[in-house]
Design a protein around this motif. Structure first.
Motif, short mmCIF file in Angstrom:
data_model
loop_
_atom_site.label_atom_id
_atom_site.label_comp_id
_atom_site.label_asym_id
_atom_site.label_seq_id
_atom_site.Cartn_x
_atom_site.Cartn_y
_atom_site.Cartn_z
N PRO A 1 100.87 19.32 -27.62
CA PRO A 1 101.36 19.64 -28.97
C PRO A 1 100.21 19.81 -29.95
O PRO A 1 99.11 19.28 -29.74
N LEU A 2 100.47 20.55 -31.02
CA LEU A 2 99.46 20.76 -32.06
C LEU A 2 99.27 19.52 -32.93
O LEU A 2 98.15 19.14 -33.26
N ASP A 3 100.38 18.90 -33.32
CA ASP A 3 100.34 17.71 -34.17
C ASP A 3 100.78 16.49 -33.38
O ASP A 3 101.65 16.58 -32.51
N ARG A 4 100.18 15.36 -33.71
CA ARG A 4 100.55 14.11 -33.05
C ARG A 4 100.86 13.09 -34.14
O ARG A 4 100.04 12.24 -34.50
N THR A 5 102.07 13.22 -34.70
CA THR A 5 102.45 12.41 -35.85
C THR A 5 102.62 10.93 -35.50
O THR A 5 102.67 10.10 -36.39
N ASP A 6 102.71 10.62 -34.20
CA ASP A 6 102.87 9.21 -33.80
C ASP A 6 101.52 8.52 -33.59
O ASP A 6 101.48 7.35 -33.21
N GLY A 7 100.43 9.25 -33.81
CA GLY A 7 99.11 8.64 -33.69
C GLY A 7 98.57 8.54 -32.28
O GLY A 7 97.51 7.94 -32.06
#
Length: 343
Positions: A148-154
């Motif tokens: 994925p491009l973003d990893r909002t869960d850190g």
């Protein structure tokens, strides 16, 4: 009079060289509309880079690319038994995202995609035990993981790849080559240090072709300019002009992708408020165009036509003339230009 993509070629290629230096062995991606440049142009660029492989989206793109590029062609869309057969040369490498897909590619060159947290497609950890037998009848070119491009869960992208490397090793599957997407140069170096026996090849499209935003610019030529007064009726629907000014007919319409907007993932209250404001204005036929004139983004006078857009330019602005060009803020992957000009 045309919608034109102007390319600062020296700057554009300098950016390509910087990406090549950061990602040795990269596989350039050329799919869809060729990121706004077209497949012919990108195939030439990859050949000039001296790279041995190019990635395309579909088998239909591969069939066209085989006459443009002499190296290996990696098809990113995974094989399905129900797909229409497309005649392809042996230098085309197919992707498989299931054990059944591997079994359907007997004798072919194959890259096996594993299931990442993207959860789009890929072989699951539970299927690795069944994979070994299927690989006996294909020529395995390596494994691949699309992150994925973003990893909002850190979470850490490198750790996700390492987890899959450990799973593949535990299943006694070969780790000679791993194709990866959406890793930084530093992340790739970390993986190469940890797995020196594995060749990591980054598949890169957007960052390679569009990473330097200042290297390209869209402009639409002005075909006609008509003065209007407030309340004058115009256009297909005979709407009223909102004030004194001009109607500028500019090259670039729906056939070029003007007015086409992909859904966006909104984060935070500011972006959500802006989205609500745009939606509210649209209900009263106020739609901001992608065209910029005299330093401001201009409003559509009415919805874009097939090959042109009609824009309202208020009287307090500089008056446009036939032959002028409006800068256009367009999405490369959804835009078809009339011409590309190297500067």
């Amino acid at each position: 009079m045309a919608l034109t993509l102007y390319v600062d070629t020296g700057r554009w290629r300098a950016h390509q060289r910087s990406i090549l230096a950061d990602f040795p062995g990269l596989v350039p991606v050329c799919k869809g509309n060729g990121y706004g440049f077209g497949h012919d142009r990108l195939a030439d660029e990859v050949s000039m880079m001296g790279l041995d492989t190019i990635a395309v989206g579909t088998t239909y793109e591969a069939a066209a690319m085989k006459d443009r590029f002499s190296g290996d062609i990696l098809v990113l869309t995974p094989y399905r038994r129900t797909e229409e057969p497309v005649p392809l040369p042996d230098r085309v490498v197919r992707s498989a995202s299931s054990v059944d897909g591997v079994y359907g590619l007997v004798g072919s060159r194959v890259v096996v995609e594993v299931m990442s947290t993207m959860r789009r497609h890929g072989v699951s950890p539970s299927d690795l035990g069944k994979l070994q037998a299927a690989l006996d009848d294909v020529r395995l070119e390596g494994f691949a993981i699309h992150l994925p491009l973003d990893r909002t869960d850190g979470t850490d992208a490198v750790e996700e790849v390492i987890e899959w490397m450990d799973r593949l090793r535990a299943a006694r599957l070969p780790l000679d080559t791993m194709f990866v997407s959406h890793l930084t140069a530093d992340q790739l170096r970390r993986l190469r240090q940890q797995f020196p026996q594995t060749t990591f090849r980054a598949r890169i499209g957007t960052r390679l072709w569009l990473g330097d935003h200042g290297a390209t610019e869209y402009r639409g030529a002005v075909l006609d300019v008509t003065p209007v007064g407030k309340g004058d009726r115009f256009g297909y629907r005979q709407q009223k002009a909102p004030g004194d000014g001009w109607l500028a007919v500019v090259a670039g319409g729906t056939s070029h992708g003007v007015g086409l907007e992909a859904p966006k993932a909104l984060h935070g209250m500011t972006s959500r408020a802006k989205g609500m404001a745009r939606a509210s204005l649209a209900t009263v036929n106020r739609n901001l165009s992608p065209f910029v004139w005299d330093g401001k983004q201009r409003w559509f006078a009415e919805p874009p036509h097939m090959q042109v857009s009609i824009l309202f330019v208020p009287a307090e602005s500089q008056g446009p003339k036939v032959g002028d060009e409006f800068k256009a803020i367009l999405r490369h992957t959804t835009t078809q230009v009339d011409r590309l000009v190297d500067e």
